[in-house]
Write a protein that holds these residues in place. Structure first.
Motif, mmCIF file in Angstrom:
data_model
loop_
_atom_site.group_PDB
_atom_site.id
_atom_site.type_symbol
_atom_site.label_atom_id
_atom_site.label_comp_id
_atom_site.label_asym_id
_atom_site.label_seq_id
_atom_site.Cartn_x
_atom_site.Cartn_y
_atom_site.Cartn_z
ATOM 1 N N GLU A 23 -2.782 -13.612 7.981
ATOM 2 C CA GLU A 23 -3.125 -14.300 6.638
ATOM 3 C C GLU A 23 -4.735 -14.876 6.714
ATOM 4 O OE1 GLU A 23 -2.487 -18.661 4.694
ATOM 5 O OE2 GLU A 23 -1.006 -17.775 5.838
ATOM 6 N N ASP A 29 3.911 -5.526 3.487
ATOM 7 C CA ASP A 29 3.884 -6.290 2.393
ATOM 8 C C ASP A 29 2.693 -6.734 1.893
ATOM 9 O OD1 ASP A 29 6.660 -5.995 1.077
ATOM 10 O OD2 ASP A 29 7.235 -7.351 2.898
ATOM 11 N N ASP A 44 0.227 -9.423 -0.347
ATOM 12 C CA ASP A 44 0.138 -10.396 -1.285
ATOM 13 C C ASP A 44 -1.467 -10.878 -1.356
ATOM 14 O OD1 ASP A 44 2.737 -11.435 -2.483
ATOM 15 O OD2 ASP A 44 2.984 -11.102 -0.178
ATOM 16 N N ASP A 70 -4.064 -13.328 -3.692
ATOM 17 C CA ASP A 70 -4.260 -14.459 -4.568
ATOM 18 C C ASP A 70 -5.620 -14.581 -4.916
ATOM 19 O OD1 ASP A 70 -1.509 -14.868 -4.328
ATOM 20 O OD2 ASP A 70 -1.789 -16.736 -2.977
ATOM 21 N N LYS A 89 0.679 -7.963 -5.905
ATOM 22 C CA LYS A 89 1.872 -7.569 -4.698
ATOM 23 C C LYS A 89 2.085 -6.173 -4.554
ATOM 24 C CE LYS A 89 4.459 -11.914 -5.532
ATOM 25 N NZ LYS A 89 4.069 -12.535 -4.201
ATOM 26 N N ASN A 105 4.057 -3.357 -1.943
ATOM 27 C CA ASN A 105 5.477 -3.017 -0.954
ATOM 28 C C ASN A 105 5.233 -1.689 -0.487
ATOM 29 O OD1 ASN A 105 8.305 -1.915 -0.437
ATOM 30 N ND2 ASN A 105 7.956 -3.863 0.598
ATOM 31 N N TYR A 113 3.907 -1.698 -6.586
ATOM 32 C CA TYR A 113 2.851 -2.755 -7.044
ATOM 33 C C TYR A 113 3.020 -3.524 -8.169
ATOM 34 C CZ TYR A 113 1.012 1.533 -9.317
ATOM 35 O OH TYR A 113 1.085 2.563 -10.152
ATOM 36 N N TRP A 114 2.421 -4.465 -8.367
ATOM 37 C CA TRP A 114 2.165 -5.460 -9.584
ATOM 38 C C TRP A 114 0.834 -5.893 -9.640
ATOM 39 C CZ3 TRP A 114 1.329 -10.775 -9.651
ATOM 40 C CH2 TRP A 114 1.446 -11.249 -10.887
ATOM 41 N N GLU A 137 2.485 -2.530 -13.506
ATOM 42 C CA GLU A 137 3.551 -2.591 -12.544
ATOM 43 C C GLU A 137 4.132 -1.092 -12.271
ATOM 44 O OE1 GLU A 137 7.887 -4.733 -11.721
ATOM 45 O OE2 GLU A 137 6.819 -5.153 -13.527
#
Length: 365
Positions: free
Chosen positions: A61, A101, A103, A105, A147, A149, A158-159, A176
């Motif tokens: 992270e 994965d 992520d 933000d 996001k 994967n 993906y999104w 998406e």
């Protein structure tokens, strides 16, 4: 049994303890190590506020990533993100395949291309580029959340959601999709996209488009929604599954790109069929290249006589033709239709020339 004790002691001393010590050291030094790596590899101010690693080394992270613009591109940020999390299952250790994965933000990205073809991305990350004289270009991606994967490079989903600002445009977007990136030379992906509240402001092609669509002079244009599906197959971008439709205020259909239309990213070759609504439906086929588009008018579908879209005037005041033409003879309707068709043939030539000018301005960016 002594050999078992010795083996156990050997594993503890030379495998387990060194592994734990290495992980502990990595957890303690992850932040300074990553900052040192950024500062040595990036030709711009770069730092992270915090880095966290779990004991199994399956989750990383990064908080507060920020990379500034390199020298020669002004101040401000090139890239930033509030939080980036990369996680993977334990099987990556024995299968040696990419499973992960990702992520992201609140990502921010600012792209700048100068007139000499240098970009802030190329200069900051040492990417080779060919110097030359080009049109400067600048845009920003704001408030991007994503996001991804990866179930090996053959299965990637993906999104992405965010805001685009630049080139006299701003819009919110959602993408998406799924893809196969196992062969970097021929990536394949299919994505559904929706663009919301696309504001086009003070764009040089708007006055021409306004004349083309028989509208009053435009300084701004808002497309409330654009919905479609595109596929990337090697160098080709293809509109698939459905027509891509664009709507203006009041959910009025403004334009659509037909399924099967395509564009080559390498050769800039075009093969696009689209329709513009003026409110008459004008079908257009665009070929050639992005630098030199060629336009053919496939057809113009006029609103039916008597449906309220063909205004007449009486005493200078506009009236609804339904009432005027309700009692008209068939011969009168035929004459009106004939006159309209003759007008269409005259307009086709004007549309062709104007559309080529508009497309050149749109595609030159």
């Amino acid at each position: 049994m002594k050999w078992i004790k010795r083996l156990f002691l050997f594993l503890v001393l030379f495998v387990v303890l060194p592994t734990i010590a290495t992980v502990a050291l990595l957890k303690l030094t992850a932040k300074p190590l990553l900052n040192a790596l950024l500062q040595s590899r990036v030709n711009a101010p770069a730092e992270v506020k915090d880095v966290k690693v779990n004991w199994l080394l399956t989750r990383l992270e990064v908080d507060g990533l920020e990379i500034g613009n390199p020298p020669g591109f002004g101040g401000g940020k090139l890239l930033s993100a509030d939080r980036i999390v990369l996680s993977a299952p334990l099987k990556v250790y024995w299968e040696f395949k990419p499973y992960l994965d990702l992520d992201i933000d609140n990502l921010y990205f600012h792209f700048i291309r100068r007139a000499d073809n240098a970009t802030n991305v190329a200069v900051a990350f040492g990417i080779p580029y060919t110097p030359g004289e080009v049109k400067p270009l600048e845009f920003e991606l704001k408030k991007v959340f994503a996001k991804v994967n990866v179930n090996t490079l053959k299965e990637v989903s993906y999104w992405v959601n965010g805001t685009f600002v630049g080139m006299n445009n701003d819009a919110d977007f959602t993408v998406e999709g799924v893809g196969d990136f196992s062969n970097p030379n021929t990536p394949k992906t299919v994505a559904d996209f929706t663009i919301f509240n696309w504001h086009i402001r003070n764009n040089p092609f708007l006055p021409q488009l306004a004349v083309l669509l028989q509208k009053s002079q435009w300084e701004n244009l808002t497309l409330t929604r654009v919905v479609g599906t595109v596929a990337v197959d090697g160098p080709w971008i293809v509109f698939v599954k459905r027509n891509t439709k664009a709507y203006t205020v009041g959910n009025v259909l403004f334009a659509e790109i037909y399924k099967g239309s395509r564009y080559n990213r390498l050769t800039k070759e075009l093969d696009i069929t689209l329709a513009l609504y003026t409110p008459a439906k004008v079908v257009v086929h665009v070929t050639g290249t992005a630098d030199h588009p060629k336009v053919e008018i496939g057809g113009i579908s006029l609103p039916a006589v008597g449906n309220g879209l063909l205004p007449t005037s009486k005493g200078g005041a506009a009236t609804n033709p339904v009432g005027v033409l309700k009692n008209a003879t068939d011969e009168t309707v035929k004459e009106v239709t004939k006159t309209l068709n003759q007008t269409v043939e005259k307009v086709k030539g004007q549309l062709k020339g104007e559309l080529e000018k508009v497309l050149q301005k749109v595609l030159e960016n």
